[in-house]
Design an enzyme around this catalytic site. Structure first.
Site, PDB file in Angstrom:
ATOM      1  N   ASP A  15      -7.913   6.177 -41.314  1.00 50.55           N
ATOM      2  CA  ASP A  15      -8.105   6.440 -42.849  1.00 50.55           C
ATOM      3  C   ASP A  15      -6.538   7.415 -43.301  1.00 50.55           C
ATOM      4  OD1 ASP A  15     -11.034   9.107 -43.660  1.00 50.55           O
ATOM      5  OD2 ASP A  15      -9.049   8.396 -44.902  1.00 50.55           O
ATOM      6  N   ASP A 109      -9.748   3.324 -48.225  1.00 51.84           N
ATOM      7  CA  ASP A 109      -9.279   3.712 -47.407  1.00 51.84           C
ATOM      8  C   ASP A 109      -8.928   3.904 -46.627  1.00 51.84           C
ATOM      9  OD1 ASP A 109     -10.448   6.238 -47.465  1.00 51.84           O
ATOM     10  OD2 ASP A 109      -8.450   7.438 -47.587  1.00 51.84           O
ATOM     11  N   GLU A 110      -9.914   2.795 -45.925  1.00 53.42           N
ATOM     12  CA  GLU A 110     -10.313   3.720 -44.145  1.00 53.42           C
ATOM     13  C   GLU A 110     -10.882   2.639 -43.445  1.00 53.42           C
ATOM     14  OE1 GLU A 110     -14.270   6.444 -43.075  1.00 53.42           O
ATOM     15  OE2 GLU A 110     -13.613   6.565 -45.497  1.00 53.42           O
TER      16      GLU A 110
END
Ligand code: TTP
Ligand code: MG
Length: 357
Positions: A15, A109-110
């Site tokens: 993350d 983003d993860e």
């Protein structure tokens, strides 16, 4: 006989740290040492995210600009640049692919990575996570945090433990102790309301849940009970969904000013409907099974109304809007959203639902 460790998976959850804000700080040196947030700049916009300096003031994602400014008057709010974040997200994915192609992206983003069978870094998931974070830092000038664990649930929680720019490993031996103390609100799926309900019934940590039963939990959290019971022991058999298919298509807008007449809301709805129709063209291969209208009222409470439907029909959305508006109780409307549900394809790699105990 197999030892348990031979059957353990090795999952990494990565993350990025304050992702949109970090990209803005990277690209604009004057923003590096000040509290910043990313969001729209209208008085009614809410923040997408903020940097860690701003978090010291209590500023958070999804907070209205006005509240954030009240907490941190020197906060600099910059406009988001989605195209840039999408591009960086692809660069991050390219780095992941050096280590494994079993990747489940959760957002820009993860992602989860399954490195169980990876031969990189001597097969050490901890070293792979370190190396990935190093690659991201050296090549993209951004920091990421990671959780390394035997399943998705634990990896996701672990990645938050040493944020920002840190990682946390939960080995199979650590699992029991790691979850015992875990506050229930950290479990994905337990929002503030459910957490309050559980607390009211005496459940605060996983240890409390373990000492209970699925039947008792069912009376509090309904069908989430058996998952919750499993999670409290650190168990999660979900496989990675590497080919995630879209379950719905949604569009929403926050009004420049709260509205109270249904006619005004209908106009907004029609505008949204036309945009939704356009977006739907890209998904012409999908079969629709639901139409939903969401309304957020001026007090930020929201309500949704849906109906089974095999098409995207304007008059159906209008009827749903009318029904949702019956719940207004004199509150004005702040946001309207429309969405379509899609029939899920039966993919072979769909998670296997194992029954435990
Ligand atoms: P997150 O990973 O939840 O947050 P973050 O990366 O900004 O911060 P953290 O260091 O705690 O991970 O979300 C990733 C991005 O998604 C975030 O940078 C902006 C966007 N986002 C929104 O637009 N709205 C939201 O409410 C949230 C939570 C995130
Ligand atoms: Mg993040």
């Amino acid at each position: 006989m197999f030892e348990a460790s031979h059957l353990q998976k090795k999952i990494i959850h990565i993350d990025m740290d304050c992702f949109y804000a970090a990209v803005e700080m990277r690209d604009n040196p004057e923003l590096r040492n000040v509290p910043i947030a990313v969001g729209g700049n209208g008085p009614r916009s809410v923040l997408c995210t903020c940097n860690y300096k701003a978090r010291e003031f209590g500023v958070r994602s999804a907070m209205p600009n006005s509240r954030a400014k009240a907490l941190c008057p020197e906060l600099v709010i910059v406009n988001g640049r989605m195209a840039v974040y999408q591009q960086v997200s692809q660069q991050i994915r390219a780095i992941f692919l050096r280590y494994t192609d079993l990747i489940e992206p959760l957002s820009l983003d993860e992602a989860y990575l399954d490195v169980t069978d990876s031969l990189m870094c001597f097969g050490s998931a901890t070293l792979i996570a370190e190396q990935i974070r190093r690659d991201i830092y050296h090549e993209l000038n951004l920091t990421a945090s990671a959780g390394i664990a035997p399943n998705k649930f634990l990896a996701k929680i672990a990645s938050d433990e040493n944020k920002p720019n840190g990682q946390c490993v939960v080995t199979p031996d650590d699992v029991s102790a790691f979850v015992a103390e875990l506050p229930l609100k950290k479990i994905p799926g337990i929002g503030p309301k459910t957490s309050e309900k559980l607390k009211a019934s005496g459940f605060e940590s996983c240890a409390d849940v373990r000492a209970s039963s699925v039947a008792k939990l069912h009376s509090i959290v309904g069908k989430f009970a058996s998952s919750l019971y499993q999670r409290s022991f650190g168990i999660d058999h979900r496989a990675l969904e590497t080919k995630r298919e879209r379950k719905s298509l949604a569009i929403e807008t926050t009004m420049a000013e709260d509205m109270d007449s249904i006619e005004q809301c209908q106009l907004v709805l029609l505008n949204l409907f036309n945009k939704l129709k356009l977006r739907l063209e890209k998904h012409h291969d999908r079969e629709i099974n639901k139409q939903t209208v969401k309304i957020k009222f001026a007090d930020f409470q929201q309500t949704t109304v849906d109906i089974q439907s095999s098409a995207c029909l304007e008059e159906v959305f209008i009827r749903l809007l009318e029904k949702a508006m019956t719940r207004a109780n004199n509150r004005k409307v702040r946001l309207i959203g429309l969405s379509l549900g899609f029939v899920e394809h039966k993919a072979d790699e769909k998670q296997s639902q194992l029954t435990l105990f």
